[in-house]
Design a protein around this motif. Structure first.
Motif, PDB file in Angstrom:
ATOM      1  N   PRO A  16       0.817  -1.216   0.000  1.00 31.43           N
ATOM      2  CA  PRO A  16       0.000   0.000   0.000  1.00 31.43           C
ATOM      3  C   PRO A  16       0.849   1.265   0.000  1.00 31.43           C
ATOM      4  O   PRO A  16       0.442   2.298  -0.522  1.00 31.43           O
ATOM      5  CB  PRO A  16      -0.802  -0.113   1.302  1.00 31.43           C
ATOM      6  N   ARG A  20       0.673   4.268  -2.605  1.00 33.51           N
ATOM      7  CA  ARG A  20       0.493   5.671  -2.225  1.00 33.51           C
ATOM      8  C   ARG A  20       1.549   6.574  -2.868  1.00 33.51           C
ATOM      9  O   ARG A  20       1.248   7.651  -3.370  1.00 33.51           O
ATOM     10  CB  ARG A  20       0.541   5.780  -0.693  1.00 33.51           C
ATOM     11  N   LEU A  79      -3.064  -5.511  -5.561  1.00 26.91           N
ATOM     12  CA  LEU A  79      -3.804  -5.248  -4.324  1.00 26.91           C
ATOM     13  C   LEU A  79      -5.287  -5.610  -4.441  1.00 26.91           C
ATOM     14  O   LEU A  79      -6.015  -5.602  -3.442  1.00 26.91           O
ATOM     15  CB  LEU A  79      -3.674  -3.768  -3.938  1.00 26.91           C
ATOM     16  N   GLY A  80      -5.731  -5.907  -5.640  1.00 31.45           N
ATOM     17  CA  GLY A  80      -7.143  -6.278  -5.803  1.00 31.45           C
ATOM     18  C   GLY A  80      -8.048  -5.070  -5.949  1.00 31.45           C
ATOM     19  O   GLY A  80      -9.255  -5.160  -5.690  1.00 31.45           O
ATOM     20  N   LEU A  81      -7.483  -3.941  -6.394  1.00 25.24           N
ATOM     21  CA  LEU A  81      -8.278  -2.712  -6.467  1.00 25.24           C
ATOM     22  C   LEU A  81      -9.098  -2.604  -7.742  1.00 25.24           C
ATOM     23  O   LEU A  81      -9.790  -1.617  -7.957  1.00 25.24           O
ATOM     24  CB  LEU A  81      -7.373  -1.488  -6.324  1.00 25.24           C
ATOM     25  N   TYR A  85     -15.690  -3.640  -3.304  1.00 22.67           N
ATOM     26  CA  TYR A  85     -16.021  -4.391  -2.097  1.00 22.67           C
ATOM     27  C   TYR A  85     -17.165  -3.709  -1.356  1.00 22.67           C
ATOM     28  O   TYR A  85     -17.220  -2.486  -1.297  1.00 22.67           O
ATOM     29  CB  TYR A  85     -14.799  -4.485  -1.181  1.00 22.67           C
ATOM     30  N   ARG A 104     -13.014   8.436   2.352  1.00 24.28           N
ATOM     31  CA  ARG A 104     -11.861   8.105   1.523  1.00 24.28           C
ATOM     32  C   ARG A 104     -11.801   6.645   1.094  1.00 24.28           C
ATOM     33  O   ARG A 104     -11.025   6.285   0.226  1.00 24.28           O
ATOM     34  CB  ARG A 104     -10.557   8.406   2.284  1.00 24.28           C
ATOM     35  N   PHE A 105     -12.592   5.794   1.755  1.00 15.99           N
ATOM     36  CA  PHE A 105     -12.403   4.372   1.506  1.00 15.99           C
ATOM     37  C   PHE A 105     -12.941   3.945   0.151  1.00 15.99           C
ATOM     38  O   PHE A 105     -12.555   2.906  -0.369  1.00 15.99           O
ATOM     39  CB  PHE A 105     -13.030   3.550   2.634  1.00 15.99           C
ATOM     40  N   SER A 108     -10.415   3.125  -2.248  1.00 16.88           N
ATOM     41  CA  SER A 108      -9.844   1.785  -2.158  1.00 16.88           C
ATOM     42  C   SER A 108     -10.864   0.734  -2.593  1.00 16.88           C
ATOM     43  O   SER A 108     -10.665  -0.449  -2.356  1.00 16.88           O
ATOM     44  CB  SER A 108      -9.377   1.498  -0.724  1.00 16.88           C
ATOM     45  N   LEU A 110     -13.951   0.336  -1.501  1.00 19.79           N
ATOM     46  CA  LEU A 110     -14.888  -0.112  -0.465  1.00 19.79           C
ATOM     47  C   LEU A 110     -16.116   0.793  -0.417  1.00 19.79           C
ATOM     48  O   LEU A 110     -16.003   2.003  -0.233  1.00 19.79           O
ATOM     49  CB  LEU A 110     -14.212  -0.112   0.912  1.00 19.79           C
TER      50      LEU A 110
END
Lengths: 209, 209
Positions: A16, A20, A79-81, A85, A104-105, A108, A110
């Motif tokens: 991660p 970033r 990372l599976g982004l 999710y 913010r999630f 990612s 989510l």
């Protein structure tokens, strides 16, 4: 790009961070970067960066370095982004509400769908667009709504109980903010955020000064 | 009990966990515990526990194990919990407000004195008893009020700037919730809570399943 097996947890925890920093480089319109330059930015050695990334494939090019946009894309994939999710928060106290508010999630992947709590005063309220529902309806909700991640924001004493409910209904990821180590089956993954332990570490380091 | 030098970061990161488990044992009226039993609880080997604790002194007794209350007290001392710490939060957004609201940190000796923000709509408001003050008054506040810890809850882009202000005024501990690595002098300690990185780790582990 086939991910190799047996990547160490230490490498996984650094991914991660690469993600970033590469995003930051893209923001600054940097097109390519050598492992040495990237290392200086992140605070790793060039050799560690090459070793870490070699776990996942053959990025970078001798004498050219890394193509920033391409490496960012590859690490996002690792990372599976590329997937979305869904998550639910259990516990609508201050921490649960803060996480619901902290938008913010979605970056990612989510999407937080709802919050569950036992407090009648909170049930029915909304945090942004996210409704607080009765914890007694959790199992039924999970049967009707595919849910990837349960975010545990209940007090320590209830954390294992709600985790068991989530796991029983097929939730495979637990993001745990309760100050307790949860017991889950092997196919369920837990990531802990122990705020008090983080604070104690800081206090220790300051004392050591 | 004189703390030995050069204790590894890995050991330091485990100390709060020992502290938490020993507290739990005290809650359950357990008086003594062997390193084997303690290890089974925490998920470490007995030998790792003995090695970790030997860094700090000669606790435990062959054939008796550890006196829970005494070991808890000693680890509290090692962690610096005999002292009180003052802190200020910089950034009164959702995360800053959540931290102000989350009243568990007093157990770790941290008293959050006030919050600073630039948003005129927030200045003057209170989160519990904690007032939100104008960020322009931060330096003056720090001159007048001894402050140990700055809690960074501002957006990434402002995090280094407010950290510099804190450091310049003599703050020696930074608890950083902004998704950025801060640059500080050697005598200032930084502990990071990178929520998005934690989430990315979870997502990776789930994908790996």
């Amino acid at each position: 790009m086939e991910k190799k097996k047996n990547v160490s947890m230490a490498v996984i925890k650094r991914l991660p961070k690469y993600h970033r920093y590469l995003k930051e480089l893209m923001r600054n319109d940097v097109d390519r970067i050598s492992s040495k330059e990237l290392g200086e930015k992140i605070g790793f050695t060039a050799s560690q960066i090459r070793q870490d990334l070699n776990n996942f494939g053959d990025f970078g090019q001798q004498g050219y370095g890394y193509n920033v946009k391409e490496l960012y894309k590859q690490i996002s994939l690792i990372l599976g982004l590329d997937k979305e999710y869904t998550g639910v928060i259990i516990g609508a106290g201050n921490l649960g509400q803060a996480i619901a508010n902290y938008n913010r999630f979605s970056e990612s992947g989510l999407s937080i769908e709802c919050i569950f709590d036992a407090n009648p005063k909170l049930i029915g309220m909304r945090i942004r667009d996210i409704e607080i529902k009765d914890i007694d309806t959790l199992t039924q909700y999970l049967q009707e709504n595919s849910t990837d991640i349960g975010i545990i924001c209940v007090p320590r004493i209830n954390a294992q109980k709600v985790t068991d409910m989530l796991v029983k209904s097929g939730v495979k990821g637990i993001w745990n903010f309760a100050p307790v180590d949860l017991v889950v089956p092997d196919d369920v993954k837990v990531e802990n955020v122990h705020l008090s332990e983080s604070l104690l570490t800081l206090v220790y380091l300051m004392k050591d000064n």
